[in-house]
Design an enzyme around this catalytic site. Structure first.
Site, mmCIF file in Angstrom:
data_model
loop_
_atom_site.group_PDB
_atom_site.id
_atom_site.type_symbol
_atom_site.label_atom_id
_atom_site.label_comp_id
_atom_site.label_asym_id
_atom_site.label_seq_id
_atom_site.Cartn_x
_atom_site.Cartn_y
_atom_site.Cartn_z
ATOM 1 N N HIS A 170 43.500 39.023 38.108
ATOM 2 C CA HIS A 170 43.926 38.661 36.759
ATOM 3 C C HIS A 170 44.452 37.229 36.753
ATOM 4 O O HIS A 170 44.752 36.657 37.797
ATOM 5 C CB HIS A 170 45.001 39.638 36.293
ATOM 6 C CG HIS A 170 44.594 41.069 36.464
ATOM 7 N ND1 HIS A 170 44.007 41.810 35.465
ATOM 8 C CD2 HIS A 170 44.642 41.899 37.548
ATOM 9 C CE1 HIS A 170 43.733 43.022 35.904
ATOM 10 N NE2 HIS A 170 44.107 43.105 37.178
ATOM 11 N N ARG A 178 39.659 46.533 33.898
ATOM 12 C CA ARG A 178 38.977 45.281 33.538
ATOM 13 C C ARG A 178 38.560 44.495 34.776
ATOM 14 O O ARG A 178 37.503 43.855 34.790
ATOM 15 C CB ARG A 178 39.847 44.441 32.603
ATOM 16 C CG ARG A 178 41.236 44.071 33.111
ATOM 17 C CD ARG A 178 42.051 43.484 31.960
ATOM 18 N NE ARG A 178 43.376 43.021 32.339
ATOM 19 C CZ ARG A 178 44.475 43.769 32.339
ATOM 20 N NH1 ARG A 178 44.390 45.057 32.020
ATOM 21 N NH2 ARG A 178 45.653 43.257 32.656
ATOM 22 N N ARG A 203 38.823 35.901 38.299
ATOM 23 C CA ARG A 203 39.463 36.550 37.147
ATOM 24 C C ARG A 203 38.458 37.442 36.434
ATOM 25 O O ARG A 203 37.274 37.108 36.308
ATOM 26 C CB ARG A 203 40.006 35.510 36.171
ATOM 27 C CG ARG A 203 40.818 36.153 35.051
ATOM 28 C CD ARG A 203 41.265 35.154 34.007
ATOM 29 N NE ARG A 203 41.971 35.832 32.924
ATOM 30 C CZ ARG A 203 42.220 35.301 31.745
ATOM 31 N NH1 ARG A 203 41.833 34.065 31.471
ATOM 32 N NH2 ARG A 203 42.858 35.998 30.821
ATOM 33 N N HIS A 204 38.933 38.561 35.938
ATOM 34 C CA HIS A 204 38.087 39.522 35.225
ATOM 35 C C HIS A 204 37.489 38.923 33.948
ATOM 36 O O HIS A 204 37.946 37.902 33.433
ATOM 37 C CB HIS A 204 38.896 40.769 34.865
ATOM 38 C CG HIS A 204 40.051 40.476 33.947
ATOM 39 N ND1 HIS A 204 39.902 40.270 32.588
ATOM 40 C CD2 HIS A 204 41.374 40.335 34.195
ATOM 41 C CE1 HIS A 204 41.069 40.033 32.040
ATOM 42 N NE2 HIS A 204 41.986 40.059 33.001
ATOM 43 N N GLU A 247 47.901 42.564 37.454
ATOM 44 C CA GLU A 247 48.574 41.506 36.703
ATOM 45 C C GLU A 247 50.083 41.748 36.697
ATOM 46 O O GLU A 247 50.572 42.843 37.007
ATOM 47 C CB GLU A 247 48.024 41.467 35.268
ATOM 48 C CG GLU A 247 48.547 40.344 34.381
ATOM 49 C CD GLU A 247 48.328 38.952 34.960
ATOM 50 O OE1 GLU A 247 49.011 38.607 35.951
ATOM 51 O OE2 GLU A 247 47.496 38.213 34.423
#
Length: 200
Positions: free
Chosen positions: A149, A58, A8-9, A82
């Site tokens: 995401h 991101r 995940r970012h 996402e």
């Protein structure tokens, strides 16, 4: 052995303010940049052979921190984006609860949002799982790091493990810059090896 590290970012200002991002292209904040750099220094020990990222900035900025340490080029796949939250993108949880009182409790309970132009978790899972399968096929017996995401990771992992759709909602969210590790066993298929792990 095929290994996927689903990452995940790092944090954004919208994460910090409980604002729904969906596919809005929000940059990492200073905390998120530091998280990405710290996580990259840890992930490099896995000796990744491939780095693939959502094309949202991101995730791309998070992946770039690892690319800088490995020499690999980041590849981008929009299927790793996402979930698209339609009219909820940009709203805080409190604003959604106030403006959509008939939808909010059901969303919090099971994740679905009926009657609004919001991507279903079924569709989310299908597109992210398809991307992960393609990445796995390409990396072969190596290790791929996939920057994506929170919701995308949850439903993509469930798809890879062939869990019933409803099970995905019971999996705890990935923290910013944390990882879920999947490995492929030639006899048993995909297996969950670790969830929500990160740099210490």
């Amino acid at each position: 052995m095929t290994r996927l590290l689903i990452w995940r970012h790092g944090q954004t200002a919208w994460n910090a303010s409980d604002r729904v991002q969906g596919q809005t292209d929000v940059e990492l904040d200073e905390v998120g940049v530091a998280q990405a750099e710290r996580a990259a220094a840890w992930l490099v020990s896995y000796k990744p052979d491939l780095i693939v990222s959502s094309d949202l900035s991101r995730a791309a900025r998070t992946a770039a921190a690892l690319a800088a340490l490995t020499g690999h080029q980041v590849e981008y796949d929009e299927r790793l984006r996402e979930r698209h939250f339609g009219p909820w993108q940009g709203l805080t949880g409190a604003e959604i609860a106030e403006q959509y009182p008939e939808h909010y409790p059901h969303w919090r309970a099971v994740g679905e949002i009926a009657g609004l132009p919001v991507e279903s978790t079924v569709d989310l899972g299908k597109r992210v799982t398809a991307a992960l399968k393609d990445i796995a096929a390409r990396v072969g017996d190596g290790t791929a790091v996939v920057a994506t995401h929170g919701g995308a990771a949850r439903h993509g992992v469930a798809g890879m493990l062939e869990w019933p759709h409803e099970v995905a909602h019971t999996v705890g969210a990935l923290s910013n810059c944390h990882v879920t590790e999947l490995r492929h066993n030639p006899h048993r298929g995909w297996q969950l090896r670790a969830h929500n792990i990160g740099a210490r």
